[in-house]
Design a protein around this motif. Structure first.
Motif, PDB file in Angstrom:
ATOM      1  N   LYS A   1     -26.426  25.600 -59.328  1.00  0.00           N
ATOM      2  CA  LYS A   1     -27.219  25.263 -58.147  1.00  0.00           C
ATOM      3  C   LYS A   1     -28.615  24.889 -58.622  1.00  0.00           C
ATOM      4  O   LYS A   1     -29.308  25.708 -59.232  1.00  0.00           O
ATOM      5  CB  LYS A   1     -27.281  26.443 -57.178  1.00  0.00           C
ATOM      6  CG  LYS A   1     -28.169  26.188 -55.960  1.00  0.00           C
ATOM      7  CD  LYS A   1     -28.154  27.361 -54.999  1.00  0.00           C
ATOM      8  CE  LYS A   1     -29.222  27.224 -53.922  1.00  0.00           C
ATOM      9  NZ  LYS A   1     -29.089  26.023 -53.087  1.00  0.00           N
ATOM     10  N   SER A   2     -29.020  23.671 -58.347  1.00  0.00           N
ATOM     11  CA  SER A   2     -30.324  23.184 -58.820  1.00  0.00           C
ATOM     12  C   SER A   2     -31.412  23.494 -57.809  1.00  0.00           C
ATOM     13  O   SER A   2     -31.368  23.010 -56.677  1.00  0.00           O
ATOM     14  CB  SER A   2     -30.268  21.664 -59.048  1.00  0.00           C
ATOM     15  OG  SER A   2     -29.443  21.356 -60.140  1.00  0.00           O
ATOM     16  N   TYR A   3     -32.374  24.287 -58.236  1.00  0.00           N
ATOM     17  CA  TYR A   3     -33.555  24.550 -57.420  1.00  0.00           C
ATOM     18  C   TYR A   3     -34.686  24.993 -58.339  1.00  0.00           C
ATOM     19  O   TYR A   3     -34.433  25.442 -59.466  1.00  0.00           O
ATOM     20  CB  TYR A   3     -33.269  25.604 -56.338  1.00  0.00           C
ATOM     21  CG  TYR A   3     -32.950  26.993 -56.864  1.00  0.00           C
ATOM     22  CD1 TYR A   3     -33.956  27.959 -56.995  1.00  0.00           C
ATOM     23  CD2 TYR A   3     -31.653  27.357 -57.215  1.00  0.00           C
ATOM     24  CE1 TYR A   3     -33.674  29.235 -57.460  1.00  0.00           C
ATOM     25  CE2 TYR A   3     -31.366  28.624 -57.680  1.00  0.00           C
ATOM     26  CZ  TYR A   3     -32.377  29.559 -57.805  1.00  0.00           C
ATOM     27  OH  TYR A   3     -32.105  30.837 -58.272  1.00  0.00           O
TER      28      TYR A   3
ATOM     29  N   GLY B   1     -33.946  33.072 -55.553  1.00  0.00           N
ATOM     30  CA  GLY B   1     -32.665  32.392 -55.397  1.00  0.00           C
ATOM     31  C   GLY B   1     -31.479  33.147 -55.956  1.00  0.00           C
ATOM     32  O   GLY B   1     -31.555  34.335 -56.287  1.00  0.00           O
TER      33      GLY B   1
ATOM     34  N   THR C   1     -40.688  20.386 -51.949  1.00  0.00           N
ATOM     35  CA  THR C   1     -39.498  20.235 -51.118  1.00  0.00           C
ATOM     36  C   THR C   1     -38.394  19.586 -51.935  1.00  0.00           C
ATOM     37  O   THR C   1     -38.601  18.531 -52.548  1.00  0.00           O
ATOM     38  CB  THR C   1     -39.791  19.372 -49.874  1.00  0.00           C
ATOM     39  OG1 THR C   1     -40.859  19.969 -49.135  1.00  0.00           O
ATOM     40  CG2 THR C   1     -38.562  19.281 -48.979  1.00  0.00           C
ATOM     41  N   ALA C   2     -37.229  20.244 -51.966  1.00  0.00           N
ATOM     42  CA  ALA C   2     -36.078  19.738 -52.703  1.00  0.00           C
ATOM     43  C   ALA C   2     -34.812  20.160 -51.966  1.00  0.00           C
ATOM     44  O   ALA C   2     -34.663  21.322 -51.573  1.00  0.00           O
ATOM     45  CB  ALA C   2     -36.055  20.297 -54.127  1.00  0.00           C
ATOM     46  N   ASN C   3     -33.919  19.211 -51.763  1.00  0.00           N
ATOM     47  CA  ASN C   3     -32.642  19.497 -51.083  1.00  0.00           C
ATOM     48  C   ASN C   3     -32.856  20.229 -49.765  1.00  0.00           C
ATOM     49  O   ASN C   3     -32.154  21.204 -49.448  1.00  0.00           O
ATOM     50  CB  ASN C   3     -31.713  20.305 -52.004  1.00  0.00           C
ATOM     51  CG  ASN C   3     -31.358  19.561 -53.272  1.00  0.00           C
ATOM     52  OD1 ASN C   3     -31.246  18.333 -53.258  1.00  0.00           O
ATOM     53  ND2 ASN C   3     -31.220  20.278 -54.373  1.00  0.00           N
TER      54      ASN C   3
ATOM     55  N   GLU D   1     -35.037  22.255 -48.884  1.00  0.00           N
ATOM     56  CA  GLU D   1     -35.645  23.580 -49.012  1.00  0.00           C
ATOM     57  C   GLU D   1     -37.098  23.412 -49.422  1.00  0.00           C
ATOM     58  O   GLU D   1     -37.448  22.458 -50.122  1.00  0.00           O
ATOM     59  CB  GLU D   1     -34.921  24.432 -50.062  1.00  0.00           C
ATOM     60  CG  GLU D   1     -33.552  24.916 -49.672  1.00  0.00           C
ATOM     61  CD  GLU D   1     -32.993  25.882 -50.709  1.00  0.00           C
ATOM     62  OE1 GLU D   1     -33.312  27.089 -50.661  1.00  0.00           O
ATOM     63  OE2 GLU D   1     -32.253  25.407 -51.601  1.00  0.00           O
TER      64      GLU D   1
ATOM     65  N   PHE E   1     -40.521  25.262 -51.236  1.00  0.00           N
ATOM     66  CA  PHE E   1     -40.941  26.293 -52.175  1.00  0.00           C
ATOM     67  C   PHE E   1     -42.468  26.273 -52.254  1.00  0.00           C
ATOM     68  O   PHE E   1     -43.069  25.211 -52.406  1.00  0.00           O
ATOM     69  CB  PHE E   1     -40.330  26.037 -53.559  1.00  0.00           C
ATOM     70  CG  PHE E   1     -38.830  26.001 -53.558  1.00  0.00           C
ATOM     71  CD1 PHE E   1     -38.103  27.117 -53.887  1.00  0.00           C
ATOM     72  CD2 PHE E   1     -38.146  24.825 -53.202  1.00  0.00           C
ATOM     73  CE1 PHE E   1     -36.718  27.094 -53.890  1.00  0.00           C
ATOM     74  CE2 PHE E   1     -36.766  24.788 -53.183  1.00  0.00           C
ATOM     75  CZ  PHE E   1     -36.041  25.928 -53.531  1.00  0.00           C
TER      76      PHE E   1
ATOM     77  N   LEU F   1     -32.097  18.694 -61.234  1.00  0.00           N
ATOM     78  CA  LEU F   1     -32.798  18.416 -59.978  1.00  0.00           C
ATOM     79  C   LEU F   1     -33.657  17.170 -60.185  1.00  0.00           C
ATOM     80  O   LEU F   1     -34.704  17.233 -60.833  1.00  0.00           O
ATOM     81  CB  LEU F   1     -33.655  19.611 -59.571  1.00  0.00           C
ATOM     82  CG  LEU F   1     -34.416  19.505 -58.247  1.00  0.00           C
ATOM     83  CD1 LEU F   1     -33.484  19.210 -57.087  1.00  0.00           C
ATOM     84  CD2 LEU F   1     -35.185  20.795 -57.975  1.00  0.00           C
TER      85      LEU F   1
ATOM     86  N   PHE G   1     -37.491  15.281 -55.761  1.00  0.00           N
ATOM     87  CA  PHE G   1     -38.224  16.287 -55.000  1.00  0.00           C
ATOM     88  C   PHE G   1     -39.622  15.756 -54.733  1.00  0.00           C
ATOM     89  O   PHE G   1     -40.005  14.695 -55.243  1.00  0.00           O
ATOM     90  CB  PHE G   1     -38.272  17.633 -55.745  1.00  0.00           C
ATOM     91  CG  PHE G   1     -38.815  17.545 -57.137  1.00  0.00           C
ATOM     92  CD1 PHE G   1     -40.160  17.771 -57.407  1.00  0.00           C
ATOM     93  CD2 PHE G   1     -37.975  17.249 -58.215  1.00  0.00           C
ATOM     94  CE1 PHE G   1     -40.666  17.692 -58.699  1.00  0.00           C
ATOM     95  CE2 PHE G   1     -38.466  17.169 -59.513  1.00  0.00           C
ATOM     96  CZ  PHE G   1     -39.816  17.387 -59.752  1.00  0.00           C
TER      97      PHE G   1
END
Length: 337
Positions: free
Chosen positions: A18-20, A69, A298-300, A302, A304, A318, A321
């Motif tokens: 999961k990329s974050y 996460g 902001t990414a996907n 979501e 942060f 990722l 973003f």
């Protein structure tokens, strides 16, 4: 150099990465020269002489643990072992294996650091089975008249250096720079240097903890002991040529401006006032250090939060973003791979 972790708990980890953006628990280091300025960056200090906050590290047992996460409580070495291409990037993994190749720190020098230098890759590999230590500094805050020492005032020689060392006059032949917030310095291996008291800075460097200390201002610890010096090791490692290590640059709002581009890392500065968008490939990770202000990543779908003192790792996988807000960000990646 880090070896593969012996015990890795794969439970509760998805087989697909999961990329974050990853946040880490800092590793705080007490130093004889440290102070309390790291509090201003949101660090919870256990004592009054904390000199370093290691933000992202994979040096020996100093491996940071994820704090957000689904990978929370997993350390960086575990994650890279499981997902090397996804985190490091395909080209970085090909070149460095599962070793994270950079080390990110904040430093608070309440008093002067020792005069020191770092060996290059060839010497560090031969002597210590380690990378060399090319590094850069970004000055985040400096007291009045705070200064750093970087290199010789003019070309020197081993003979002249030894003579000044024996006479305790080495500082007389070294060049000083009075510093202020926003100053940037690139410290190549072999450059003799010291951070002066009253300075808070961000440091980006190769993954190495090899330091040759050559002069420590004749100070002693609480037990009256002087710190170890490495005069003999340093002789072959020093670059005796004069060089100007200060980086000149001009900021542009919401653009990434180049500060340092060397074989080991590239660092850009982003003066964020509204929006900064990133679209990249999956060859390499990105690291962002917030030196001032606050922003949102902001990414996907979501969001942060990023604020002064935050260091985040954006995994290579990722690739799209954006940042919004008002902040100064250092953007770091490896270009020459």
């Amino acid at each position: 150099m880090n070896s593969t972790p012996k015990h890795i708990n794969k439970h509760n980890l998805q087989s697909k990465f999961k990329s974050y953006p990853l946040y880490f628990q800092p590793i705080l280091k007490e130093r004889i020269w440290g102070g309390e300025k790291l509090k201003a960056l949101g660090k919870k200090l256990p004592s009054k002489n904390i000199g370093e906050s290691w933000e992202i590290s994979m040096i020996d047992t100093d491996v940071n643990v994820v704090t957000n996460g689904i990978y929370q409580e997993k350390n960086l070495a575990e994650l890279i072992h499981l997902y090397p291409n996804e985190i490091l990037g395909t080209k970085v993994y090909q070149k460095y294996g599962t070793q994270f190749p950079l080390l990110f720190k904040f430093l608070d020098a309440k008093t002067d650091l020792s005069i020191q230098l770092h060996p290059n890759d060839e010497l560090a590999k031969k002597r210590h089975n380690s990378f060399g230590k090319t590094e850069m500094w970004y000055i985040m805050q400096a007291d009045d008249d705070a200064r750093i020492i970087l290199g010789f005032k003019k070309d020197s020689s081993p003979e002249e250096y030894i003579q000044h060392l024996q006479n305790k006059t080495l500082p007389n032949v070294l060049q000083e720079y009075y510093v202020q917030k926003g100053d940037v310095f690139f410290i190549e291996t072999g450059t003799i240097h010291a951070i002066g008291g009253g300075i808070l800075l961000a440091e980006i460097q190769q993954t190495s903890d090899i330091t040759y200390r050559v002069y420590d201002w004749d100070r002693v610890d609480d037990q009256g002991n002087e710190r170890e010096l490495h005069v003999d090791l340093a002789l072959e490692a020093i670059n005796y040529k004069n060089k100007d290590p200060k980086i000149q640059y001009q900021k542009k709002e919401n653009e990434a401006i180049n500060l340092v581009d060397c074989p080991f890392f590239t660092t850009k500065i982003v003066s964020l006032t509204s929006l900064y968008e990133v679209a990249k490939n999956s060859d390499c990770f990105l690291v962002y250090i917030c030196t001032e202000g606050s922003a949102q990543l902001t990414a996907n779908n979501e969001t942060f939060q990023v604020q002064q003192g935050t260091t985040i790792l954006v995994p290579a996988q990722l690739t799209n973003f954006a940042f919004t807000g008002n902040a100064t960000l250092l953007e770091v990646f490896i270009n020459e791979i």
